[in-house]
Design a protein around this motif. Structure first.
Motif, PDB file in Angstrom:
ATOM      1  N   ARG A  21     -12.910   8.436  -6.770  1.00 30.26           N
ATOM      2  CA  ARG A  21     -12.576   7.037  -6.504  1.00 30.26           C
ATOM      3  C   ARG A  21     -11.087   6.784  -6.739  1.00 30.26           C
ATOM      4  NH1 ARG A  21     -17.244   7.692  -9.070  1.00 30.26           N
ATOM      5  NH2 ARG A  21     -16.252   7.542 -11.126  1.00 30.26           N
ATOM      6  N   VAL A  33     -12.532   4.902  -1.318  1.00 33.57           N
ATOM      7  CA  VAL A  33     -11.163   4.411  -1.172  1.00 33.57           C
ATOM      8  C   VAL A  33     -11.151   2.893  -1.185  1.00 33.57           C
ATOM      9  CG1 VAL A  33      -9.096   4.423   0.280  1.00 33.57           C
ATOM     10  CG2 VAL A  33     -10.562   6.457   0.179  1.00 33.57           C
ATOM     11  N   GLN A  34     -10.151   2.337  -1.856  1.00 35.72           N
ATOM     12  CA  GLN A  34      -9.924   0.896  -1.861  1.00 35.72           C
ATOM     13  C   GLN A  34      -8.605   0.606  -1.164  1.00 35.72           C
ATOM     14  OE1 GLN A  34      -9.668  -0.920  -5.754  1.00 35.72           O
ATOM     15  NE2 GLN A  34      -8.832  -2.829  -4.923  1.00 35.72           N
ATOM     16  N   ASP A  35      -8.617  -0.313  -0.197  1.00 36.09           N
ATOM     17  CA  ASP A  35      -7.416  -0.707   0.531  1.00 36.09           C
ATOM     18  C   ASP A  35      -7.423  -2.215   0.677  1.00 36.09           C
ATOM     19  OD1 ASP A  35      -5.363  -1.218   2.384  1.00 36.09           O
ATOM     20  OD2 ASP A  35      -5.663   0.676   3.409  1.00 36.09           O
ATOM     21  N   ASP A  36      -6.418  -2.881   0.138  1.00 36.82           N
ATOM     22  CA  ASP A  36      -6.367  -4.345   0.129  1.00 36.82           C
ATOM     23  C   ASP A  36      -5.949  -4.935   1.470  1.00 36.82           C
ATOM     24  OD1 ASP A  36      -6.935  -4.196  -2.633  1.00 36.82           O
ATOM     25  OD2 ASP A  36      -4.803  -3.962  -3.091  1.00 36.82           O
ATOM     26  N   HIS A  85      -7.434   4.211  -5.209  1.00 35.80           N
ATOM     27  CA  HIS A  85      -6.806   3.243  -4.317  1.00 35.80           C
ATOM     28  C   HIS A  85      -6.043   4.006  -3.239  1.00 35.80           C
ATOM     29  CE1 HIS A  85      -4.106  -0.069  -3.029  1.00 35.80           C
ATOM     30  NE2 HIS A  85      -5.042  -0.860  -3.486  1.00 35.80           N
ATOM     31  N   GLY A 107       0.752  -1.249   0.000  1.00 34.98           N
ATOM     32  CA  GLY A 107       0.000   0.000   0.000  1.00 34.98           C
ATOM     33  C   GLY A 107       0.777   1.291   0.000  1.00 34.98           C
ATOM     34  N   ARG A 163      -3.102   3.720  -2.405  1.00 39.80           N
ATOM     35  CA  ARG A 163      -1.786   4.120  -2.915  1.00 39.80           C
ATOM     36  C   ARG A 163      -1.867   5.479  -3.603  1.00 39.80           C
ATOM     37  NH1 ARG A 163      -0.601  -0.038  -6.928  1.00 39.80           N
ATOM     38  NH2 ARG A 163       0.848   1.580  -7.628  1.00 39.80           N
ATOM     39  N   ASN A 192     -11.617   0.881   3.577  1.00 34.89           N
ATOM     40  CA  ASN A 192     -12.431   0.672   2.377  1.00 34.89           C
ATOM     41  C   ASN A 192     -13.782   1.359   2.506  1.00 34.89           C
ATOM     42  OD1 ASN A 192     -11.164  -1.107   0.329  1.00 34.89           O
ATOM     43  ND2 ASN A 192     -10.895  -2.472   2.094  1.00 34.89           N
ATOM     44  N   TYR A 218      -4.799   6.426 -12.074  1.00 33.40           N
ATOM     45  CA  TYR A 218      -4.730   6.172 -10.643  1.00 33.40           C
ATOM     46  C   TYR A 218      -5.998   6.561  -9.906  1.00 33.40           C
ATOM     47  CZ  TYR A 218       0.124   4.654 -10.083  1.00 33.40           C
ATOM     48  OH  TYR A 218       1.277   3.925 -10.101  1.00 33.40           O
TER      49      TYR A 218
END
Length: 394
Positions: A344, A312-315, A346, A128, A348, A321, A368
């Motif tokens: 929208r 937000v997307q966070d793995d 990620h 991340g 990162r 998230n 991105y």
């Protein structure tokens, strides 16, 4: 904390593990065990993390607990350094597991952000991190400086008493995105002599109210004698002019002056000619560990009152998230769940936006983020600011 059938994560538990980790990191980074003991004492044994296979140390890292300035606010930050894995364990996923567990620990502690210098971006992007700021090494031939302004006095001080520099540094650093709110270990790196070199430190201006300082060493290479500026802060134009005069006064012996700064260094603006050049640049990386907390700790332009609806997307962290509303007023932000999610990205990409390294338009152009035109405009106004950089390496 068990992380696989063979490996577990934790702190240094005894002197034997400290010695094992020292031998491992010495092999990884080519330093001596004498330097390891200094490093261990400076950072503190409690601030190292490692992974073991049984009684064998497989890898480890160091954590610098400090702060970093964004939008005029100091945000608590964990600096990650000296990430090393034993050669026979490389390529097994051990480094990923070490970083994953470290970030989970920091996240549980409520640390908003983490910063590091990456030997390889691939590993750190997996957990991340993203490019977030710049460190440039500048150099100028001493003979070309052509500054002769001795209006302000300079007087030498003992650099071990770094407290004399802290207030001057903080006044400069808080106006600059990415500069560190340094801890004692970072200051010790600056004021303690490396190897057999001597350190020279000077305050600029009246003793009762100095306007700047410079900390430097001298060394030699194929180009001749070098004046290496380890650290500096100048709060007035007169202090900057006195600094350049100080450098020019070394011209009989010193061939080049080196210092670390931004990609666009305003310190070079008063020079008569454009003879200063960037000889090296590197980008450090940042990880948003707690999205709401990081956005609320950051400062924003005082004159702007608006909302930005993020998705937000966070793995790695489920709590990061989803949709968030960032409401900004009088330079401070408030984050609440919900909203339309029209901006929208990620986690990162959020790192590069958060520090102001890249604009929203630049990030969207590179794929991105995805945003409506209105949200893109609001984000551009919120995250505008100075190009993020830091003079420190850790």
């Amino acid at each position: 904390m068990v992380i696989s059938a063979q490996l577990d994560y934790g702190c240094i538990s005894n002197a034997d593990e400290a010695e094992q980790l020292g031998e491992l990191l010495t092999q990884c980074f080519g330093s001596s065990l004498n330097n390891w003991q200094v490093y261990l004492n400076r950072i503190g044994q409690d601030n190292f993390r490692l992974i073991r296979q049984g009684e064998k140390i497989v890898g480890g890292l160091a954590i610098y607990t400090m702060g970093q300035w964004y939008g005029g606010q100091s945000i608590p930050m964990a600096g990650i350094a000296a990430v090393g894995i034993a050669p026979e364990y490389r390529g097994t996923g051990a480094a990923y597991k070490l970083m994953q567990c470290t970030l989970q620990e920091l996240h549980q502690q409520g640390v908003p952000i983490s910063t590091l210098y990456a030997a390889t971006q691939v590993l750190y992007r997996k957990v991340g991190y993203e490019q977030a700021g710049i460190r440039c090494r500048w150099q100028i031939p001493t003979q070309t400086i052509q500054k002769r302004d001795r209006t302000l006095p300079m007087f030498r001080v003992k650099p071990v008493n770094y407290e004399v520099f802290q207030d001057l540094y903080s006044q400069q650093a808080q106006t600059t995105n990415g500069n560190l709110n340094r801890n004692s270990a970072i200051w010790q790196n600056l004021v303690e002599a490396p190897n057999d070199q001597s350190i020279y430190a000077y305050l600029i201006g009246a003793k009762s109210q100095p306007e700047g300082y410079v900390i430097c060493t001298q060394s030699s290479n194929a180009e001749g004698l070098l004046l290496n500026i380890k650290d500096w802060a100048f709060l007035t134009p007169a202090a900057a002019r006195r600094f350049w005069t100080f450098c020019a006064d070394h011209r009989s012996q010193v061939r080049q002056v080196r210092w670390y700064s931004s990609l666009m260094d305003s310190l070079t603006l008063p020079l008569v000619e454009q003879t200063a050049q960037i000889r090296q640049q590197e980008r450090w990386m940042l990880r948003i560990l707690n999205v709401p907390k990081a956005l609320e700790k950051r400062g924003y332009p005082l004159e702007i009152e608006t909302e930005l609806h993020l998705q937000v997307q966070d793995d790695l962290f489920a709590a990061n998230n989803g949709n968030f509303i960032l409401s900004v007023s009088q330079g401070r932000g408030k984050v609440t769940p919900g909203g339309t999610g029209e901006f929208r990205l990620h986690v990162r990409a959020l790192a590069s936006l958060f520090t102001s390294l890249f604009t929203p338009e630049q990030l969207q152009r590179m794929g991105y983020l995805d945003s409506t035109a209105a949200a893109l405009s609001r984000a551009n106004s919120l995250f505008s600011g100075s190009l993020p950089w830091m003079p420190d390496f850790f």
